[in-house]
Scaffold this active site. Structure first.
Site, PDB file in Angstrom:
ATOM      1  N   ASP A 151      33.744  21.404  84.714  1.00 16.66           N
ATOM      2  CA  ASP A 151      34.405  20.919  85.941  1.00 16.66           C
ATOM      3  C   ASP A 151      34.703  22.009  86.979  1.00 16.66           C
ATOM      4  O   ASP A 151      35.789  21.998  87.597  1.00 16.66           O
ATOM      5  CB  ASP A 151      35.691  20.168  85.599  1.00 16.66           C
ATOM      6  CG  ASP A 151      35.447  18.967  84.704  1.00 16.66           C
ATOM      7  OD1 ASP A 151      34.273  18.680  84.385  1.00 16.66           O
ATOM      8  OD2 ASP A 151      36.431  18.308  84.311  1.00 16.66           O
ATOM      9  N   LYS A 181      31.120  13.006  83.725  1.00 18.86           N
ATOM     10  CA  LYS A 181      32.039  12.424  82.737  1.00 18.86           C
ATOM     11  C   LYS A 181      33.194  11.710  83.445  1.00 18.86           C
ATOM     12  O   LYS A 181      33.791  12.243  84.369  1.00 18.86           O
ATOM     13  CB  LYS A 181      32.563  13.521  81.798  1.00 18.86           C
ATOM     14  CG  LYS A 181      33.350  14.625  82.476  1.00 18.86           C
ATOM     15  CD  LYS A 181      33.662  15.714  81.465  1.00 18.86           C
ATOM     16  CE  LYS A 181      34.559  16.795  81.996  1.00 18.86           C
ATOM     17  NZ  LYS A 181      35.908  16.393  82.354  1.00 18.86           N
ATOM     18  N   CYS A 222      40.908  19.416  80.733  1.00 17.95           N
ATOM     19  CA  CYS A 222      39.523  19.105  80.362  1.00 17.95           C
ATOM     20  C   CYS A 222      38.927  20.093  79.367  1.00 17.95           C
ATOM     21  O   CYS A 222      38.117  19.708  78.521  1.00 17.95           O
ATOM     22  CB  CYS A 222      38.671  18.976  81.615  1.00 17.95           C
ATOM     23  SG  CYS A 222      39.137  17.506  82.567  1.00 17.95           S
TER      24      CYS A 222
HETATM   25  C1  C5J Z   1      40.248  18.859  84.664  1.00 25.22           C
HETATM   26  C2  C5J Z   1      42.088  17.562  85.506  1.00 25.22           C
HETATM   27  N1  C5J Z   1      38.996  19.160  84.899  1.00 25.22           N
HETATM   28  N2  C5J Z   1      42.971  18.534  85.328  1.00 25.22           N
HETATM   29  N3  C5J Z   1      40.761  17.778  85.307  1.00 25.22           N
HETATM   30  O1  C5J Z   1      40.935  19.550  83.931  1.00 25.22           O
HETATM   31  O2  C5J Z   1      42.440  16.472  85.887  1.00 25.22           O
END
Ligand code: C5J
Length: 223
Positions: free
Chosen positions: A27, A132, A165
């Site tokens: 991400d 995802k 994540c």
């Molecule tokens: C991730 C989030 N990528 N914190 N998303 O950690 O919502």
């Protein structure tokens, strides 16, 4: 099978076979990491996340040079939000919801500018990009099958955010039998305490979810 490579890590050295190991970048999307993105709009200090970009860039370059598999993930939803459960959409009654117009396009919607990966870490041709809908990279994706098809058994995990994540993905991977090394300077959190405890939790109790090490040892192992 190649000789396993060793990385000094917590709680003990991490051994991996480069032929059966993938680098996972979780991400590293504009909306989480860039000034003016969704993350900053929520009041977060994105500089804490941006610290991971230079070491992660070095790790990505070295991993590509060494010929290991590289996989990127992006958190986000279909434009009609049919893959976003109401519980996620409404959680916390945010001022900006998933799907709303944000500073870099519709928030966490696939195809929008803010949803895509930052230029510094853009996927190279042939690298798998997993879209995802959840926090974990295994939920409702083809990641597990892709790893099995590639005979990947170990994951070197990087990206953001450490406690959300990254953690969810490491736990999912661990339950599926993958060995995970989390690179401490290549994962980031908006919260310093979560960063510290998030990393401690992974390596605690003899490596309950995996191993943790700074990227230097991994780079050395690849030399
Ligand atoms: C991730 C989030 N990528 N914190 N998303 O950690 O919502």
């Amino acid at each position: 099978m190649s000789d396993p490579l060793l990385v000094e890590a917590d709680p003990y050295p991490f051994a991996f076979d480069p032929d059966h190991t993938a680098l996972l970048l979780i991400d590293m999307q504009r909306d989480f990491v860039e000034p003016g993105g969704f993350g900053e709009t929520l009041g977060n200090d994105v500089s804490l996340l941006r610290q991971v970009i230079p070491p992660l860039r070095d790790v990505l370059d070295a991993t590509r040079r060494a010929g290991l598999t590289v996989i990127h993930t992006r958190e986000g939803h279909l434009p009609d939000l049919s893959d976003c459960p109401p519980a996620k959409l409404n959680r916390g009654a945010p001022s900006l919801r998933i799907g709303d117009p944000g500073p870099k396009g519709r928030i966490l919607v696939r195809g929008e500018y803010g949803h895509d990966i930052i230029d510094e870490l853009a996927p190279a041709e042939g690298e798998l990009v997993i879209d995802k809908p959840g926090k974990g990279a295994f939920y409702a994706t083809g990641l597990d099958q892709a790893l099995r098809d590639g005979d990947v058994r170990s994951l070197v995990v990087t990206g953001v955010t450490t406690e959300v994540c990254v953690h969810t993905t490491v736990r999912e991977a661990n339950d599926r039998g993958y060995e995970c090394l989390v690179l401490s300077d290549c994962v980031g959190s908006y919260f310093a305490g979560f960063q510290r405890y998030g990393l401690e939790m992974i390596a605690a109790q003899g490596g309950i979810f995996g191993w943790v090490a700074p990227s230097g040892g991994y780079l050395k192992a690849l030399e």
